[in-house]
Design a protein around this motif. Structure first.
Motif, short mmCIF file in Angstrom:
data_model
loop_
_atom_site.label_atom_id
_atom_site.label_comp_id
_atom_site.label_asym_id
_atom_site.label_seq_id
_atom_site.Cartn_x
_atom_site.Cartn_y
_atom_site.Cartn_z
N VAL A 124 0.86 -1.19 0.00
CA VAL A 124 0.00 0.00 0.00
C VAL A 124 0.89 1.24 0.00
CG1 VAL A 124 -1.74 1.30 1.31
CG2 VAL A 124 -1.84 -1.21 1.22
N PRO A 125 0.61 2.22 -0.84
CA PRO A 125 1.45 3.42 -0.88
C PRO A 125 1.16 4.39 0.25
CG PRO A 125 -0.36 3.69 -2.40
CD PRO A 125 -0.49 2.28 -1.83
N PHE A 126 2.08 5.29 0.47
CA PHE A 126 1.81 6.43 1.34
C PHE A 126 0.83 7.37 0.61
CE2 PHE A 126 6.05 5.10 2.67
CZ PHE A 126 6.00 5.20 4.06
N ASN A 127 0.16 8.20 1.37
CA ASN A 127 -0.63 9.28 0.78
C ASN A 127 0.35 10.40 0.43
OD1 ASN A 127 -2.13 11.71 0.45
ND2 ASN A 127 -3.82 10.88 1.66
N GLY A 128 0.69 10.49 -0.87
CA GLY A 128 1.74 11.40 -1.30
C GLY A 128 1.51 12.84 -0.90
N LYS A 129 0.31 13.35 -1.12
CA LYS A 129 0.02 14.75 -0.79
C LYS A 129 0.15 15.00 0.71
CE LYS A 129 -3.06 15.79 -4.68
NZ LYS A 129 -4.43 16.22 -5.09
N TRP A 130 -0.34 14.05 1.52
CA TRP A 130 -0.27 14.22 2.96
C TRP A 130 1.17 14.11 3.45
CZ3 TRP A 130 -2.64 16.43 6.68
CH2 TRP A 130 -2.37 16.09 8.01
N MET A 131 1.93 13.17 2.91
CA MET A 131 3.33 13.02 3.31
C MET A 131 4.15 14.25 2.94
SD MET A 131 3.99 10.14 4.94
CE MET A 131 2.49 10.55 5.84
N TYR A 168 11.66 2.65 1.52
CA TYR A 168 10.75 1.62 2.05
C TYR A 168 10.26 0.71 0.95
CZ TYR A 168 6.13 -0.25 3.17
OH TYR A 168 5.04 -1.07 3.29
N TYR A 169 9.76 1.30 -0.14
CA TYR A 169 9.25 0.50 -1.25
C TYR A 169 10.35 -0.42 -1.80
CZ TYR A 169 5.55 4.10 -1.37
OH TYR A 169 4.53 4.95 -1.06
N GLN A 170 11.54 0.15 -1.96
CA GLN A 170 12.66 -0.62 -2.51
C GLN A 170 13.00 -1.82 -1.64
OE1 GLN A 170 14.08 -0.09 -5.37
NE2 GLN A 170 16.09 -1.10 -5.33
N LYS A 171 13.00 -1.60 -0.33
CA LYS A 171 13.36 -2.68 0.59
C LYS A 171 12.33 -3.81 0.53
CE LYS A 171 15.46 -3.23 5.13
NZ LYS A 171 16.79 -3.55 4.56
N CYS A 181 4.51 -9.84 -5.69
CA CYS A 181 4.24 -8.57 -5.00
C CYS A 181 3.29 -7.71 -5.83
CB CYS A 181 5.56 -7.83 -4.77
SG CYS A 181 5.42 -6.18 -4.09
N ALA A 182 2.19 -7.28 -5.23
CA ALA A 182 1.30 -6.31 -5.85
C ALA A 182 1.80 -4.93 -5.43
CB ALA A 182 -0.14 -6.53 -5.41
N ASP A 183 2.58 -4.32 -6.28
CA ASP A 183 3.31 -3.10 -5.93
C ASP A 183 2.53 -1.86 -6.38
OD1 ASP A 183 5.18 -1.14 -5.42
OD2 ASP A 183 6.37 -1.58 -7.23
N TYR A 184 1.97 -1.15 -5.41
CA TYR A 184 1.21 0.06 -5.70
C TYR A 184 1.98 1.32 -5.31
CZ TYR A 184 -2.57 -3.38 -5.87
OH TYR A 184 -3.35 -4.47 -6.16
N SER A 185 3.29 1.21 -5.20
CA SER A 185 4.08 2.36 -4.76
C SER A 185 3.97 3.53 -5.73
CB SER A 185 5.55 1.96 -4.60
OG SER A 185 6.09 1.46 -5.82
N GLY A 186 3.63 3.26 -6.98
CA GLY A 186 3.48 4.34 -7.95
C GLY A 186 2.16 5.07 -7.84
N SER A 187 1.34 4.70 -6.86
CA SER A 187 0.00 5.31 -6.73
C SER A 187 -0.10 6.29 -5.57
CB SER A 187 -1.06 4.21 -6.56
OG SER A 187 -1.12 3.38 -7.70
N GLU A 188 1.04 6.81 -5.12
CA GLU A 188 1.02 7.78 -4.00
C GLU A 188 0.11 8.96 -4.29
OE1 GLU A 188 4.83 9.19 -2.83
OE2 GLU A 188 5.18 7.49 -1.47
#
Length: 391
Positions: free
Chosen positions: A305-312, A325-328, A340-347
């Motif tokens: 699950v990604p971070f909330n990009g705008k909030w971060m 984190y995503y890389q690790k 792995c279902a990688d949603y890191s690009g959806s911040e």
């Protein structure tokens, strides 16, 4: 002599009453064939792997996670999608707040032999992976019954069992003597394990009576006949997100923003400047989970699950720390040959989350589709088994 007879009679009556009480309670795996509780959310359900597997069929996939599983108000949550359409899968949801990788490793080991299909999905939450890891909150999720089932899994190596039990003692404040009793490595340990097991079994069975009644009050239809159109589901998710998030620029639903964010919005700005996600004992706990799965013959799907990009960005958490984190996580999945279902690009994808951390309308829609694909094929077309930098 008379006194001894009285004591003997009292003991005999106690044994009779105790035996009758046991017989009146359903066993942990005694579930009516037509009773399904895939989407029932309660800690009693989570305390018994037998209770969970009794409600599973070939179309059931174990979905492990934490508080995001309780967001059934989101229209695309599996509880709302899988029963309505013929997706070929239902999600047996297990988890709530503070259920993290260590707990899930124990649960996976405990339930492995009873899974009708040896595939499990685990939703990771970024906030787990802080320098403290699971910490003291583990004690509130601890279950002797699950630990016992985990230890009885003969497929798990002793080294892995020892590593998990050490973590239980270290982070949970659980008495090491009680753990030795579970392992039953002595006569007194075996006796202690037997006595504790009887008491814990009765406690769980008593609570399951109420849990089963609650499920009976709201039976769930678990397979629609209409084939699902994933593009339409995503379009519906977009509309639902737009309607629910109108009073802020962070993609949070209105009620959450008003109650939890708006009152301290000014203070939150820059508050995460010192946040760290590059090291955490949670990474090792995740590896233990994957060890348990591999040794138990379970195919896991890790959902990032990604971070909330705008909030971060607003709170000052640097993007490079989030990327670390995503890389690790991806490196761990690659090294273990795990999908792995990688949603890191959806911040920054609109309505992927519904608040600061939980899956939202579009997020659940993506997860639903990937769960159905993984359950059917054991893989994901979107996962190439590589990390950035690989050729």
């Amino acid at each position: 002599m008379r006194r001894l007879k009285a004591i003997g009679l009292a003991f005999a009556l106690f044994i009779c009453a105790f035996t009758l009480y046991q017989l009146c309670l359903p066993r942990q795996g005694d579930i009516k064939p037509d009773l399904r509780f895939d989407y029932a959310m309660n800690s009693v359900k989570y305390s018994s792997s037998d209770y969970v597997t009794a409600g599973m069929t070939r179309d059931s996939m174990l979905l492990l996670g934490s508080s995001e599983l309780q967001t059934k108000f989101i229209s695309t949550h599996p509880a709302n999608v899988f029963p309505a359409y013929d997706c070929g899968v239902n999600a047996m949801c297990v988890g709530q707040a503070h259920y993290q990788s260590l707990w899930h490793a124990i649960f996976a080991g405990s339930i492995a032999s009873g899974l009708p299909e040896k595939r499990v999905a685990l939703i990771l939450s970024p906030q787990w992976f802080n320098p403290k890891g699971v910490g003291g909150v583990f004690r509130g999720t601890y279950s002797w019954e699950l630990i016992r089932g985990f230890c009885e899994n003969k497929s798990i190596s002793q080294a892995t069992k020892n590593a998990v039990l050490k973590r239980v003692v270290d982070v949970g404040g659980i008495d090491s003597g009680k753990i030795r009793g579970i392992k039953a490595d002595s006569f007194l340990g075996a006796l202690d394990a037997k006595a504790t097991g009887i008491v814990d079994d009765l406690t769980v069975r008593r609570k399951l009576v109420g849990a089963t009644r609650a499920v009976n009050k709201s039976p769930v239809v678990l397979q629609g006949s209409q084939a699902i159109d994933w593009d339409s589901l995503l379009a519906d998710a977009q509309r639902a997100g737009e309607a629910s998030c109108t009073n802020n620029d962070f993609g949070m639903y209105n009620e959450y923003f008003d109650k939890y964010v708006k009152p301290s919005l000014a203070k939150a700005q820059g508050s995460a400047v010192g946040a760290k996600f590059d090291w955490s004992p949670e990474y090792s706990d995740l590896e233990l989970f994957l060890d348990v799965c591999k040794q138990s013959g379970i195919e896991p799907l890790i959902i990032v699950v990604p971070f909330n990009g705008k909030w971060m960005d607003y709170t000052g958490c640097p993007s490079d720390l989030r990327s670390a984190y995503y890389q690790k996580i991806k490196e761990i999945c690659v090294s273990r040959n795990v999908c792995c279902a990688d949603y890191s690009g959806s911040e920054y994808e609109e309505y992927f989350l519904c608040d600061t951390m939980h899956l939202g309308w579009r997020g659940w829609a993506h997860v639903d589709k990937d769960l159905a694909e993984f359950h059917s094929t054991g893989s994901l077309r979107s996962w190439n088994g590589r990390v950035s930098g690989d050729q």
